[in-house]
Design an enzyme around this catalytic site. Structure first.
Site, mmCIF file in Angstrom:
data_model
loop_
_atom_site.group_PDB
_atom_site.id
_atom_site.type_symbol
_atom_site.label_atom_id
_atom_site.label_comp_id
_atom_site.label_asym_id
_atom_site.label_seq_id
_atom_site.Cartn_x
_atom_site.Cartn_y
_atom_site.Cartn_z
ATOM 1 N N GLU B 194 0.834 -1.208 0.000
ATOM 2 C CA GLU B 194 0.000 0.000 0.000
ATOM 3 C C GLU B 194 0.868 1.259 0.000
ATOM 4 O O GLU B 194 0.393 2.358 0.185
ATOM 5 C CB GLU B 194 -0.931 0.006 1.228
ATOM 6 C CG GLU B 194 -2.239 -0.729 0.995
ATOM 7 C CD GLU B 194 -2.051 -2.204 0.672
ATOM 8 O OE1 GLU B 194 -1.431 -2.897 1.505
ATOM 9 O OE2 GLU B 194 -2.483 -2.657 -0.396
ATOM 10 N N TRP B 242 4.671 -11.208 2.365
ATOM 11 C CA TRP B 242 4.692 -11.057 3.824
ATOM 12 C C TRP B 242 4.263 -12.320 4.575
ATOM 13 O O TRP B 242 3.956 -12.264 5.767
ATOM 14 C CB TRP B 242 3.919 -9.820 4.275
ATOM 15 C CG TRP B 242 2.594 -9.530 3.625
ATOM 16 C CD1 TRP B 242 2.400 -8.864 2.449
ATOM 17 C CD2 TRP B 242 1.283 -9.843 4.126
ATOM 18 N NE1 TRP B 242 1.048 -8.754 2.180
ATOM 19 C CE2 TRP B 242 0.342 -9.335 3.193
ATOM 20 C CE3 TRP B 242 0.807 -10.489 5.268
ATOM 21 C CZ2 TRP B 242 -1.034 -9.461 3.368
ATOM 22 C CZ3 TRP B 242 -0.568 -10.607 5.443
ATOM 23 C CH2 TRP B 242 -1.469 -10.103 4.492
ATOM 24 N N ASN B 260 -0.938 -8.166 -3.837
ATOM 25 C CA ASN B 260 -1.658 -7.497 -4.918
ATOM 26 C C ASN B 260 -0.760 -6.508 -5.652
ATOM 27 O O ASN B 260 0.239 -6.044 -5.134
ATOM 28 C CB ASN B 260 -2.889 -6.777 -4.368
ATOM 29 C CG ASN B 260 -2.520 -5.727 -3.328
ATOM 30 O OD1 ASN B 260 -2.038 -6.066 -2.255
ATOM 31 N ND2 ASN B 260 -2.714 -4.464 -3.648
ATOM 32 N N ASP B 302 -7.620 -5.672 -4.081
ATOM 33 C CA ASP B 302 -6.703 -5.818 -2.944
ATOM 34 C C ASP B 302 -6.613 -7.273 -2.489
ATOM 35 O O ASP B 302 -6.427 -7.562 -1.320
ATOM 36 C CB ASP B 302 -7.128 -4.927 -1.761
ATOM 37 C CG ASP B 302 -6.093 -4.942 -0.627
ATOM 38 O OD1 ASP B 302 -4.892 -5.115 -0.907
ATOM 39 O OD2 ASP B 302 -6.492 -4.797 0.548
ATOM 40 N N ARG B 329 -7.277 -15.551 -1.595
ATOM 41 C CA ARG B 329 -8.021 -14.397 -1.085
ATOM 42 C C ARG B 329 -9.133 -14.068 -2.087
ATOM 43 O O ARG B 329 -10.159 -13.514 -1.722
ATOM 44 C CB ARG B 329 -7.037 -13.229 -0.909
ATOM 45 C CG ARG B 329 -7.594 -12.076 -0.109
ATOM 46 C CD ARG B 329 -6.490 -11.354 0.641
ATOM 47 N NE ARG B 329 -6.779 -9.949 0.804
ATOM 48 C CZ ARG B 329 -5.983 -9.075 1.414
ATOM 49 N NH1 ARG B 329 -4.833 -9.488 1.925
ATOM 50 N NH2 ARG B 329 -6.305 -7.814 1.536
ATOM 51 N N TRP B 476 -10.419 -14.704 12.051
ATOM 52 C CA TRP B 476 -9.030 -14.357 11.711
ATOM 53 C C TRP B 476 -8.090 -15.328 12.406
ATOM 54 O O TRP B 476 -7.001 -14.962 12.826
ATOM 55 C CB TRP B 476 -8.711 -12.910 12.121
ATOM 56 C CG TRP B 476 -9.216 -11.919 11.121
ATOM 57 C CD1 TRP B 476 -10.476 -11.401 11.048
ATOM 58 C CD2 TRP B 476 -8.493 -11.334 10.038
ATOM 59 N NE1 TRP B 476 -10.572 -10.539 9.983
ATOM 60 C CE2 TRP B 476 -9.373 -10.471 9.354
ATOM 61 C CE3 TRP B 476 -7.175 -11.455 9.576
ATOM 62 C CZ2 TRP B 476 -8.987 -9.732 8.225
ATOM 63 C CZ3 TRP B 476 -6.798 -10.708 8.457
ATOM 64 C CH2 TRP B 476 -7.699 -9.867 7.792
#
Lengths: 205, 572
Positions: B194, B242, B260, B302, B329, B476
């Site tokens: 980002e 990551w 992304n 994203d 995702r 999560w």
């Protein structure tokens, strides 16, 4: 989106490595880096007007200004909208103190009725300047939440009350947002003194 | 006498200063041990190179898990996202926390052996204050930091041996992943998707820290795939890495997931944008890309595909496949084939509500998009799953006993994004969607008001879902499965940590922890006793989703912050 003007790259502090594109140079100096320790880097950071903290007499310019920066006037700060990000400008040298993001402030207009007694002396022409760096994890306090009149950091939702001296009203931030005292000279915003406390993250131990 | 005393003193001084009497000398971690990890230990991020999140221990099992009680706990003193698994090597436990700290403990008692704290620059902005663990290799351990350093510590004493700058944090590069160790190299990737970074995986010599190779995840001039990036867009094309890669020791290939493409709006970078939203197979010796599969081209949602694929040998339509399995995702469950020099598409199907893909090419798996569901600059678009995807970073788990793959999913959730023009400024956000929009992006549906979070169990042989356990709001929670027919995970905003029956999905045990659990669970054995370990410590993206829920739902949920390490064992 905040646009920081050109960063004069004066120093290469120890903890500020070169980019991947420059890794060869880095590799060559890595032995030196390992031996140097942190002290030298911190000293290097403090050099020059662009890195040093705002001082009384500084003016303020938009953080996205390009070319000749124009000092901000209090009337340019509008009510009930996103805070305006700005950097201090040393009038004598014409240097913008944009070398350190800890110098970045956000300017916000607060209605007189929403200002506490404690906060009022820091305002000029109805405008307050707060550190733009959240005291939680160092992200930027950039958002205005109209419904509770707070400044918010998008990273972890800390909220600060601009009328109440930057008090934390929600979220994980551990301490108030530092204020940069202002005065006015012919409508131009001028820094009246240093930050009320150190901007940035209070180091956890 | 005096000489002997001196010799004794000298030998004592050579011993790790803080090792407790109960602990044996530290046992070095070799390639052989990492390739076939002992059941008693948890030597890496997911327990094995294949990325399974599986423990072969079964003293704690579906018959007795109801008797699980705390063995010890430990307050980290940190807030924010505690995501690292407690890693264990013959009685030594290593846990990382936000703010780049490593705590070494005696695994069976929780006694602190040492603690390391990386100094963080005053000016650092930590968008994701978290860390997902260390890499254990030789007699050292390795930490990747949010100021983009790779640090080597002595595993026995915690002494800093060296640190190297991997990238420039002032330009938005930061690291939160557990490094991958194999064949004398320590591999890491960088976050900052980002912030206009150009992503990479880089390898460093395990002994010296000297950089061995660096492979960009965003193809630049002269590299294969360069034609998929117009002009200079590759320089800020994102493709962050990551999450720790998985590794095939037979072919020496490491499989990494790539984030992304950036900025978010696809019209800013027309083209496929290789290797964003892909898995790439890297030769560990050279860093060469030996194969790849792009899950979706020209990303607009994203949908980081940073989770590394799991290496599983499956039978698909009567044929044995050395596969790569990835719950995307983008909401599809992907089955790929890995060879020495290629990654081939095999099959894929949606595992959550997905309204963007209209079809997949049966040969290549390349999706076709519904143009109404593709965000762009100057338009507002609604799409499902949400920008956090069907599954974000929390890892799936695979149990060779049940043959099932377990997915921590978020279903029924959609997003609405309005693209706007954006200009690159080093170190600043480079997104192209207003922060206000991102903070309130979630769109609830009839279904999502009933439930969102799920744990799904899939039979890879048949391609059928075997069971689903649902939660009212988000999940999560990274998953771990064990030979004791169990699946462990937290991830909900009620602070629970749970054990599910691996075959049926029934909740067999749960306990509330001080904060929410987004930590990767692990299991280990010391002196014949099995333990289950996890960190509690809600923060970063889970809290961000909570904030978005609070913005659109009538009720608000407070999940308290503060990290704790929890270790459980059976009541005697």
């Amino acid at each position: 989106m905040n646009k920081t003007p050109h960063h004069p790259d004066h120093s290469h502090p120890v903890e500020s490595p070169s980019s991947p594109e420059r890794r060869d140079a880095l590799r060559a100096s890595s032995a030196l880096l390992l031996c140097a320790g942190l002290g030298i880097g911190k000293a290097a950071l403090a050099e020059g007007p662009s890195n040093s903290r705002p001082k009384a007499g500084d003016q303020l310019v938009r953080s996205d200004s390009e070319g000749n920066p124009v000092p901000l006037r209090s009337t340019e700060i509008l009510p009930d909208t996103k805070p305006l990000p700005a950097f201090p400008l040393e009038p004598a040298s014409g240097e913008v103190r944009s070398g350190s993001r800890l110098n970045k402030v956000i300017l916000i207009r607060v209605a007189p009725g929403d200002l506490t007694e404690e906060t009022r002396p820091y305002a000029a022409g109805g405008v307050l300047a707060y550190s733009a760096v959240c005291t939680h994890q160092g992200c930027e306090v950039s958002e205005w939440v109209a419904k509770d009149k707070t400044l918010m950091c998008y990273c972890h939702f800390s909220k600060f009350s601009p009328g109440r001296a930057g008090e934390v009203v929600a979220g994980p931030a551990p301490r108030t947002l530092p204020l940069l005292p202002l005065r006015e000279e012919n409508g131009v915003l001028v820094v009246a003194g240093p930050f009320t406390s150190n901007p940035g993250v209070a180091k956890s131990t | 006498m005096q000489t002997r005393l001196k010799a004794l003193c000298a030998s004592l001084a050579a011993l790790p200063l803080l090792a407790s009497a109960a602990l044996p000398a530290y046992s070095p971690v070799t390639d052989a041990r990492l390739t076939k990890p002992e059941a008693a230990n948890w030597l890496m991020y997911r327990g094995n190179y294949e990325g399974w999140g599986y423990s072969p221990l079964k003293q704690i099992n579906s018959q007795n898990v109801g008797k699980l009680v705390p063995a010890w706990s430990y307050a980290t003193g940190m807030t924010e996202g505690h995501q690292a698994p407690p890693m264990v090597n013959n009685g030594y436990m290593y846990v990382t926390t936000p703010n780049n700290q490593v705590i070494a403990l005696e695994a069976s008692t929780g006694k602190e052996l040492w603690r390391y704290k990386k100094t963080i620059p005053d000016e650092l902005m930590q968008l994701h204050p978290t860390n997902r663990g260390v890499a254990l290799y030789g007699d050292k351990l390795y930490l990747a930091t949010t100021d983009a350093f790779l640090v080597a510590l002595d595993a026995a004493t915690g002494k800093e041996l060296w640190k190297v700058a991997v990238a420039d944090w002032k330009k938005g590069y930061y690291m939160t992943l557990a490094p991958l160790a194999a064949r004398g190299k320590i591999m890491v990737g960088s976050s900052g998707g980002e912030l206009g970074i150009r992503g990479f995986v880089a390898a460093f010599d395990a002994q010296t820290g000297k950089e061995a190779w660096r492979t960009y995840t965003i193809a630049g001039p002269g590299e294969a795939g360069a034609e998929t990036w117009p002009g200079e867009t590759y320089k800020t094309g994102g493709g962050s890495v990551w999450i720790t890669g998985t590794y095939d020791s037979e072919t020496s290939l490491a499989f990494w997931g790539v984030g992304n493409a950036g900025p978010w709006m696809p019209d800013t970078r027309p083209g496929d944008n290789l290797y964003a939203n892909s898995t790439i197979a890297l030769d560990v010796d050279t860093g060469k890309i030996k194969g790849h599969h792009q899950y979706h081209w020209n990303d607009a949602w994203d949908w980081d595909e940073v989770s590394a694929p799991l290496l599983i040998d499956v039978e698909h339509k009567g044929k044995k496949v050395k596969s790569l399995v990835h719950a995307g995702r983008n909401g599809y469950l992907w089955l790929l084939e890995r060879t020495r020099d290629k990654v081939n598409y095999v099959d894929a199907w949606p595992y959550v509500t997905q309204n963007v893909f209209t079809s997949l090419d049966p040969k290549t798996g390349r999706p076709t998009y519904d143009p109404k569901r593709v965000p762009g600059t100057g338009k507002t678009t609604n799409f499902c799953p949400s920008l956090w995807g069907g599954k974000d970073w929390p890892p799936e788990a695979y149990n060779p006993g049940t043959g099932l793959l377990y997915i921590p999913a978020n279903n029924n959730l959609c997003s609405e994004l309005t693209g706007e023009p954006v200009k690159y400024n080093a170190g600043n956000l480079f997104i192209g969607v207003s922060l206000d929009n991102i903070l309130t992006n979630v769109r609830m549906t009839e279904k999502s008001r009933k439930h969102i979070g799920e744990v799904q169990a899939w039979d890879l042989k048949t391609g059928k879902k075997v069971w689903t356990h649902t939660y009212p709001e988000m999940n999560w929670g990274p998953l771990m499965t064990t030979a004791g027919n169990l699946v462990f995970g937290g991830g909900t905003n009620d602070r629970m940590f749970r054990a599910l029956d691996a075959k049926s999905g029934k909740v067999l045990w749960e306990t509330p922890t001080p904060s929410g659990v987004t930590g990767v669970p692990s299991s280990f054995e010391v002196n014949g006793e099995q333990y289950v370990a996890v960190q509690s410590g809600w923060g970063v993206d889970a809290q961000r989703m909570q904030g978005a829920f609070d913005a659109v739902l009538e009720h608000k949920t407070v999940v308290p912050q503060g990290g704790t390490i929890h270790v459980f064992k059976l009541q005697k």
